[in-house]
Design a protein around this motif. Structure first.
Motif, PDB file in Angstrom:
ATOM      1  N   TYR A  33       1.713  -7.642   4.552  1.00  0.00           N
ATOM      2  CA  TYR A  33       2.460  -6.747   5.353  1.00  0.00           C
ATOM      3  C   TYR A  33       1.013  -6.118   6.371  1.00  0.00           C
ATOM      4  O   TYR A  33       1.350  -4.860   6.745  1.00  0.00           O
ATOM      5  CB  TYR A  33       3.293  -5.901   4.783  1.00  0.00           C
ATOM      6  N   GLY A  34      -0.060  -6.732   6.065  1.00  0.00           N
ATOM      7  CA  GLY A  34      -1.020  -5.990   6.497  1.00  0.00           C
ATOM      8  C   GLY A  34      -2.208  -5.263   5.583  1.00  0.00           C
ATOM      9  O   GLY A  34      -1.580  -4.902   4.538  1.00  0.00           O
ATOM     10  N   GLU A  35      -3.318  -5.225   6.057  1.00  0.00           N
ATOM     11  CA  GLU A  35      -4.281  -4.587   5.283  1.00  0.00           C
ATOM     12  C   GLU A  35      -4.259  -3.226   4.772  1.00  0.00           C
ATOM     13  O   GLU A  35      -4.570  -2.859   3.665  1.00  0.00           O
ATOM     14  CB  GLU A  35      -5.793  -4.786   5.692  1.00  0.00           C
ATOM     15  N   ASP A  36      -3.491  -2.394   5.292  1.00  0.00           N
ATOM     16  CA  ASP A  36      -3.139  -1.009   5.080  1.00  0.00           C
ATOM     17  C   ASP A  36      -1.771  -0.588   4.600  1.00  0.00           C
ATOM     18  O   ASP A  36      -1.425   0.646   4.287  1.00  0.00           O
ATOM     19  CB  ASP A  36      -3.461  -0.407   6.358  1.00  0.00           C
ATOM     20  N   ASP A  37      -1.145  -1.935   4.118  1.00  0.00           N
ATOM     21  CA  ASP A  37       0.217  -1.549   3.994  1.00  0.00           C
ATOM     22  C   ASP A  37       0.286  -0.802   2.532  1.00  0.00           C
ATOM     23  O   ASP A  37      -0.622  -1.020   1.600  1.00  0.00           O
ATOM     24  CB  ASP A  37       1.174  -2.937   3.676  1.00  0.00           C
ATOM     25  N   GLU A  38       1.259   0.009   2.392  1.00  0.00           N
ATOM     26  CA  GLU A  38       1.431   0.971   1.093  1.00  0.00           C
ATOM     27  C   GLU A  38       2.759   0.849   0.780  1.00  0.00           C
ATOM     28  O   GLU A  38       3.092   1.781  -0.328  1.00  0.00           O
ATOM     29  CB  GLU A  38       0.867   2.344   1.403  1.00  0.00           C
ATOM     30  N   LEU A  39       3.736   0.034   1.194  1.00  0.00           N
ATOM     31  CA  LEU A  39       5.188  -0.073   0.692  1.00  0.00           C
ATOM     32  C   LEU A  39       5.278  -1.274  -0.159  1.00  0.00           C
ATOM     33  O   LEU A  39       6.347  -1.327  -0.695  1.00  0.00           O
ATOM     34  CB  LEU A  39       6.021   0.082   1.932  1.00  0.00           C
ATOM     35  N   GLY A  40       4.522  -2.352   0.141  1.00  0.00           N
ATOM     36  CA  GLY A  40       4.906  -3.667  -0.379  1.00  0.00           C
ATOM     37  C   GLY A  40       6.153  -4.004  -0.437  1.00  0.00           C
ATOM     38  O   GLY A  40       6.812  -4.351   0.529  1.00  0.00           O
ATOM     39  N   ALA A  41       6.757  -4.377  -1.524  1.00  0.00           N
ATOM     40  CA  ALA A  41       8.028  -5.097  -1.548  1.00  0.00           C
ATOM     41  C   ALA A  41       9.165  -4.338  -1.144  1.00  0.00           C
ATOM     42  O   ALA A  41      10.260  -4.875  -0.842  1.00  0.00           O
ATOM     43  CB  ALA A  41       8.501  -5.405  -2.888  1.00  0.00           C
ATOM     44  N   LEU A  42       8.993  -2.973  -1.107  1.00  0.00           N
ATOM     45  CA  LEU A  42      10.135  -2.126  -0.338  1.00  0.00           C
ATOM     46  C   LEU A  42      10.235  -2.490   1.026  1.00  0.00           C
ATOM     47  O   LEU A  42      11.205  -2.012   1.560  1.00  0.00           O
ATOM     48  CB  LEU A  42       9.752  -0.646  -0.674  1.00  0.00           C
ATOM     49  N   ARG A  43       9.557  -3.291   1.678  1.00  0.00           N
ATOM     50  CA  ARG A  43       9.804  -3.628   2.814  1.00  0.00           C
ATOM     51  C   ARG A  43      11.006  -4.446   3.007  1.00  0.00           C
ATOM     52  O   ARG A  43      11.496  -4.916   4.045  1.00  0.00           O
ATOM     53  CB  ARG A  43       8.458  -4.138   3.623  1.00  0.00           C
ATOM     54  N   ARG A  44      11.327  -5.004   1.940  1.00  0.00           N
ATOM     55  CA  ARG A  44      12.328  -6.079   1.918  1.00  0.00           C
ATOM     56  C   ARG A  44      13.520  -5.293   2.235  1.00  0.00           C
ATOM     57  O   ARG A  44      14.765  -5.754   2.363  1.00  0.00           O
ATOM     58  CB  ARG A  44      12.669  -6.843   0.498  1.00  0.00           C
ATOM     59  N   LYS A 123      -8.858  -6.592 -15.063  1.00  0.00           N
ATOM     60  CA  LYS A 123     -10.077  -7.519 -14.901  1.00  0.00           C
ATOM     61  C   LYS A 123     -10.733  -7.160 -13.558  1.00  0.00           C
ATOM     62  O   LYS A 123     -12.090  -6.841 -13.421  1.00  0.00           O
ATOM     63  CB  LYS A 123      -9.774  -8.861 -14.984  1.00  0.00           C
ATOM     64  N   GLU A 124      -9.933  -7.288 -12.490  1.00  0.00           N
ATOM     65  CA  GLU A 124     -10.898  -7.066 -11.080  1.00  0.00           C
ATOM     66  C   GLU A 124     -10.913  -5.548 -10.867  1.00  0.00           C
ATOM     67  O   GLU A 124     -11.768  -5.302  -9.648  1.00  0.00           O
ATOM     68  CB  GLU A 124      -9.909  -7.523 -10.051  1.00  0.00           C
ATOM     69  N   GLY A 125     -10.243  -4.643 -11.537  1.00  0.00           N
ATOM     70  CA  GLY A 125     -10.275  -3.179 -10.935  1.00  0.00           C
ATOM     71  C   GLY A 125      -9.737  -2.848  -9.489  1.00  0.00           C
ATOM     72  O   GLY A 125     -10.160  -1.823  -8.857  1.00  0.00           O
ATOM     73  N   ARG A 126      -8.755  -3.540  -9.073  1.00  0.00           N
ATOM     74  CA  ARG A 126      -8.172  -3.367  -7.947  1.00  0.00           C
ATOM     75  C   ARG A 126      -6.654  -2.976  -8.102  1.00  0.00           C
ATOM     76  O   ARG A 126      -6.012  -3.964  -8.501  1.00  0.00           O
ATOM     77  CB  ARG A 126      -8.497  -4.617  -7.027  1.00  0.00           C
ATOM     78  N   PHE A 127      -6.322  -2.038  -7.125  1.00  0.00           N
ATOM     79  CA  PHE A 127      -4.955  -1.801  -7.052  1.00  0.00           C
ATOM     80  C   PHE A 127      -4.271  -2.610  -5.819  1.00  0.00           C
ATOM     81  O   PHE A 127      -4.994  -3.377  -5.370  1.00  0.00           O
ATOM     82  CB  PHE A 127      -4.744  -0.341  -6.782  1.00  0.00           C
ATOM     83  N   TYR A 128      -3.069  -2.165  -5.700  1.00  0.00           N
ATOM     84  CA  TYR A 128      -2.363  -3.041  -4.254  1.00  0.00           C
ATOM     85  C   TYR A 128      -3.300  -3.242  -2.989  1.00  0.00           C
ATOM     86  O   TYR A 128      -3.707  -1.968  -2.590  1.00  0.00           O
ATOM     87  CB  TYR A 128      -1.001  -2.175  -4.080  1.00  0.00           C
ATOM     88  N   ASN A 129      -3.346  -4.188  -2.543  1.00  0.00           N
ATOM     89  CA  ASN A 129      -4.126  -4.734  -1.181  1.00  0.00           C
ATOM     90  C   ASN A 129      -5.563  -4.022  -1.528  1.00  0.00           C
ATOM     91  O   ASN A 129      -6.265  -4.080  -0.600  1.00  0.00           O
ATOM     92  CB  ASN A 129      -3.590  -3.792  -0.301  1.00  0.00           C
ATOM     93  N   GLY A 130      -6.120  -4.292  -2.827  1.00  0.00           N
ATOM     94  CA  GLY A 130      -7.434  -4.213  -3.118  1.00  0.00           C
ATOM     95  C   GLY A 130      -8.123  -2.724  -3.156  1.00  0.00           C
ATOM     96  O   GLY A 130      -9.440  -2.663  -3.290  1.00  0.00           O
TER      97      GLY A 130
END
Length: 340
Positions: A33-44, A123-130
């Motif tokens: 949903y774009g690099e800056d998305d903060e809603l993820g699956a809620l866009r469904r 392991k990667e230390g990354r949250f949603y969208n990196g």
């Protein structure tokens, strides 16, 4: 009876296409949903799907709260995962006959939605969208994405508060289904163990519950029913166990495929939603929260809901949940109702 395959209307890639980009973490959908998305699956939960849920599910106006009391764990003076308990001060504003009050508590000490700041790919230390831990904890890290006091609000719960978590909900009453089997299927919510996907599908089949794309999934595991039968001394002893152990949905690719192809958010009545500690090299929290931006609800009180669903022989309903509008918040009480 779920949708066996995504279709064009669902607007999601097939599960087998995950991760979407080479080099991204396990099964992640970063960039969908774009690099800056903060809603993820809620866009469904788009306007059309929410309107369909209102039209299809609201028939009599009966409402049931799924919120466990905020002070539910205070009697034993401890909480699971050692989270700060709810504390309540009522203040008489003398000399006027007026009261104020102050609440202090960990946002996950009772019914909660885990937001996208809560759990990263370990392991990667990354949250949603990196998003990195430094981006979350850095002051003024990104211009235009900070709180009023200059702290970062990236992936904060306020994004979910904008339109809430609203749509068609379904209850899979696994606890009632397992007790109805001959012999009943054994289950201890306070020991590490898994609810297999085949049992959840069997529950839906027995209830005659149709699963529709974008549904908000609620699973009654039996944790709350067991908790309500235990003494404070028993609960206190369990809360001393570190790490705590709970049964929950199994960690498997089959479970993740089923969730990806059907739901916008998932929740249960137990403290961890999934089997805890994880029995795999990954946890569902990593994939759901950090990979897909899908909220996880925990400690929902589903006892009254289950009784009403059984009485009405109907396990679908309209859900409205308005998380607290806390810029940069990690999690929130759900403030949730099921409406029939």
């Amino acid at each position: 009876m779920e949708n066996p395959q995504p279709n064009k209307k669902n607007k999601i890639p097939p599960f087998d296409a995950l991760p979407l980009r080479a080099g991204d973490p396990y099964l992640s959908a970063w960039g969908l949903y774009g690099e800056d998305d903060e809603l993820g699956a809620l866009r469904r939960l788009d306007d059309e799907r929410v309107l369909d849920a209102v039209r299809g599910e609201v028939r009599c106006g009966y409402r049931i709260s799924l919120n466990w009391p905020l002070n539910a764990q205070t009697a034993s003076k401890k909480s699971f995962f050692q989270r700060a308990l709810f504390h309540h001060d009522v203040i008489h504003k003398a000399p006027r006959v007026v009261n104020d009050d102050i609440w202090t508590f960990n946002s996950q000490v009772s019914s909660q939605w885990d937001g996208l700041r809560h759990f990263a790919y370990q392991k990667e230390g990354r949250f949603y969208n990196g998003v990195t831990l430094e981006q979350i904890h850095g002051e003024g890290f990104e211009k235009g994405n900070t709180t009023r006091d200059g702290r970062s609000e990236i992936l904060g719960i306020q994004a979910m508060a904008e339109q809430g978590i609203v749509g068609r909900g379904i209850l899979l009453d696994f606890h009632s289904w397992r007790l109805a089997q001959d012999p009943p299927i054994p289950y201890d919510p306070f020991k590490t163990g898994s609810i297999p996907l085949k049992y959840l599908k069997a529950t839906a089949e027995a209830q005659g519950t149709e699963i529709k794309f974008g549904d908000i999934l609620l699973i009654r595991s039996g944790y709350m029913a067991a908790h309500n039968e235990m003494s404070e001394e028993e609960l206190s002893a369990l809360k001393d166990v570190m790490p705590p152990t709970f049964s929950g949905v199994e960690q498997s690719e089959e479970m993740l495929r089923w969730i990806w192809e059907n739901f916008s958010a998932v929740a249960g009545d137990q403290p961890s939603f999934e089997c805890w500690p994880t029995q795999q090299s990954y946890s569902l929290h990593e994939v759901l929260l950090a990979g897909w931006g899908m909220p996880i609800g925990e400690l929902f009180d589903l006892e009254k809901l289950a009784a009403y669903c059984k009485k009405e022989k109907r396990w679908s309903f309209f859900v409205t949940s308005e998380v607290c509008n806390v810029p940069g918040g990690v999690a929130s009480p759900p403030n949730i109702l099921a409406i029939f």
